[in-house]
Scaffold this motif. Structure first.
Motif, PDB file in Angstrom:
ATOM      1  N   CYS A   1      -6.336  -6.419   4.463  1.00  0.00           N
ATOM      2  CA  CYS A   1      -6.297  -6.155   5.907  1.00  0.00           C
ATOM      3  C   CYS A   1      -4.886  -6.313   6.454  1.00  0.00           C
ATOM      4  O   CYS A   1      -4.413  -5.486   7.231  1.00  0.00           O
ATOM      5  N   LYS A   2      -4.200  -7.376   6.029  1.00  0.00           N
ATOM      6  CA  LYS A   2      -2.840  -7.598   6.500  1.00  0.00           C
ATOM      7  C   LYS A   2      -1.919  -6.463   6.046  1.00  0.00           C
ATOM      8  O   LYS A   2      -1.128  -5.932   6.844  1.00  0.00           O
ATOM      9  N   ALA A   3      -2.024  -6.060   4.767  1.00  0.00           N
ATOM     10  CA  ALA A   3      -1.190  -4.967   4.254  1.00  0.00           C
ATOM     11  C   ALA A   3      -1.498  -3.659   4.972  1.00  0.00           C
ATOM     12  O   ALA A   3      -0.597  -2.867   5.256  1.00  0.00           O
ATOM     13  N   PHE A   4      -2.765  -3.423   5.283  1.00  0.00           N
ATOM     14  CA  PHE A   4      -3.153  -2.203   5.991  1.00  0.00           C
ATOM     15  C   PHE A   4      -2.473  -2.143   7.360  1.00  0.00           C
ATOM     16  O   PHE A   4      -1.868  -1.138   7.721  1.00  0.00           O
ATOM     17  N   PHE A   5      -2.561  -3.236   8.118  1.00  0.00           N
ATOM     18  CA  PHE A   5      -1.995  -3.221   9.465  1.00  0.00           C
ATOM     19  C   PHE A   5      -0.475  -3.185   9.438  1.00  0.00           C
ATOM     20  O   PHE A   5       0.144  -2.521  10.268  1.00  0.00           O
ATOM     21  N   VAL A   6       0.142  -3.845   8.482  1.00  0.00           N
ATOM     22  CA  VAL A   6       1.609  -3.782   8.366  1.00  0.00           C
ATOM     23  C   VAL A   6       2.037  -2.358   8.026  1.00  0.00           C
ATOM     24  O   VAL A   6       2.968  -1.802   8.607  1.00  0.00           O
ATOM     25  N   THR A   7       1.340  -1.751   7.061  1.00  0.00           N
ATOM     26  CA  THR A   7       1.693  -0.392   6.630  1.00  0.00           C
ATOM     27  C   THR A   7       1.497   0.628   7.747  1.00  0.00           C
ATOM     28  O   THR A   7       2.374   1.441   8.021  1.00  0.00           O
TER      29      THR A   7
ATOM     30  N   LEU B   1       0.840  -1.182   0.000  1.00  0.00           N
ATOM     31  CA  LEU B   1       0.000   0.000   0.000  1.00  0.00           C
ATOM     32  C   LEU B   1       0.881   1.240   0.000  1.00  0.00           C
ATOM     33  O   LEU B   1       1.863   1.294   0.723  1.00  0.00           O
ATOM     34  N   HIS B   2       0.511   2.202  -0.808  1.00  0.00           N
ATOM     35  CA  HIS B   2       1.201   3.490  -0.820  1.00  0.00           C
ATOM     36  C   HIS B   2       0.222   4.521  -0.271  1.00  0.00           C
ATOM     37  O   HIS B   2      -0.862   4.710  -0.824  1.00  0.00           O
ATOM     38  N   VAL B   3       0.577   5.169   0.807  1.00  0.00           N
ATOM     39  CA  VAL B   3      -0.299   6.117   1.476  1.00  0.00           C
ATOM     40  C   VAL B   3       0.148   7.521   1.129  1.00  0.00           C
ATOM     41  O   VAL B   3       1.317   7.870   1.285  1.00  0.00           O
ATOM     42  N   LEU B   4      -0.802   8.336   0.655  1.00  0.00           N
ATOM     43  CA  LEU B   4      -0.496   9.700   0.239  1.00  0.00           C
ATOM     44  C   LEU B   4      -1.458  10.672   0.920  1.00  0.00           C
ATOM     45  O   LEU B   4      -2.642  10.362   1.090  1.00  0.00           O
ATOM     46  N   PRO B   5      -0.983  11.854   1.297  1.00  0.00           N
ATOM     47  CA  PRO B   5      -1.898  12.844   1.882  1.00  0.00           C
ATOM     48  C   PRO B   5      -2.768  13.471   0.802  1.00  0.00           C
ATOM     49  O   PRO B   5      -2.368  13.570  -0.359  1.00  0.00           O
ATOM     50  N   ARG B   6      -3.954  13.890   1.187  1.00  0.00           N
ATOM     51  CA  ARG B   6      -4.859  14.583   0.275  1.00  0.00           C
ATOM     52  C   ARG B   6      -5.167  15.966   0.823  1.00  0.00           C
ATOM     53  O   ARG B   6      -4.807  16.307   1.946  1.00  0.00           O
ATOM     54  N   ALA B   7      -5.859  16.749   0.025  1.00  0.00           N
ATOM     55  CA  ALA B   7      -6.232  18.098   0.438  1.00  0.00           C
ATOM     56  C   ALA B   7      -7.165  18.027   1.653  1.00  0.00           C
ATOM     57  O   ALA B   7      -7.918  17.061   1.810  1.00  0.00           O
ATOM     58  N   PRO B   8      -7.124  19.044   2.510  1.00  0.00           N
ATOM     59  CA  PRO B   8      -8.011  19.045   3.683  1.00  0.00           C
ATOM     60  C   PRO B   8      -9.482  18.955   3.284  1.00  0.00           C
ATOM     61  O   PRO B   8      -9.907  19.529   2.280  1.00  0.00           O
ATOM     62  N   ARG B   9     -10.234  18.223   4.065  1.00  0.00           N
ATOM     63  CA  ARG B   9     -11.676  18.021   3.893  1.00  0.00           C
ATOM     64  C   ARG B   9     -12.036  17.356   2.561  1.00  0.00           C
ATOM     65  O   ARG B   9     -13.121  17.557   2.046  1.00  0.00           O
ATOM     66  N   SER B  10     -11.116  16.563   1.999  1.00  0.00           N
ATOM     67  CA  SER B  10     -11.444  15.857   0.751  1.00  0.00           C
ATOM     68  C   SER B  10     -11.795  14.398   1.011  1.00  0.00           C
ATOM     69  O   SER B  10     -12.239  13.705   0.100  1.00  0.00           O
TER      70      SER B  10
END
Length: 141
Positions: free
Chosen positions: A44-50, A1-10
């Protein structure tokens, strides 16, 4: 999983399972890009590892021994220091920072292009030989 920030309130943008996990965990304004399998167990596993391996900018600076900097387009990509290393220890060297005497000298023998070209010539030669056998009616077993 690659987690990226988004614009506020999006809001969160992700696969439905990951999005519900983000909402349950309290994350807001996050985009998640997935690659690989997308069955529920793997997600689910990738989410918790990330999300358990996240580190703050200060933790990253202490681990690498380097400044953590953000280049924001709203400030015309001027660097903003997010964290500085607490301890004065030698940072992890980049390849450009390795001493010249410990680097492998550049010669034609140790370049990857030369090695690749040699392999390509060998494969072409084998292909030509196989087509010669086919034209003569000789079949290799």
């Amino acid at each position: 999983l690659h987690v990226l920030p988004r614009a506020p309130r999006s809001g969160n943008k992700a696969h439905r399972i990951v999005k519900s996990l983000l909402d349950l965990a309290g994350y807001k304004d996050v985009a998640v890009k997935m690659s690989g399998r997308n069955n529920p167990e793997s997600l689910c596993k990738a989410f918790f590892v990330t999300f358990t391996n996240f580190e703050t900018p200060q933790e990253q600076a202490d681990r690498t021994g380097r400044y953590v900097v953000r280049f924001d387009p709203s400030t015309f990509y001027m660097p903003e220091v997010l964290a500085a290393p607490k301890l004065d220890h030698n940072p992890v060297p980049y390849t450009a920072e390795i001493a010249p005497e410990s680097q492998v000298p550049y010669t034609a023998e140790n370049t990857s292009e030369n090695q690749i070209a040699g392999r390509v010539r060998k494969v072409k030669k084998e292909a030509v030989e196989k087509t010669k056998f086919k034209k003569k009616g000789i079949i290799e077993i």
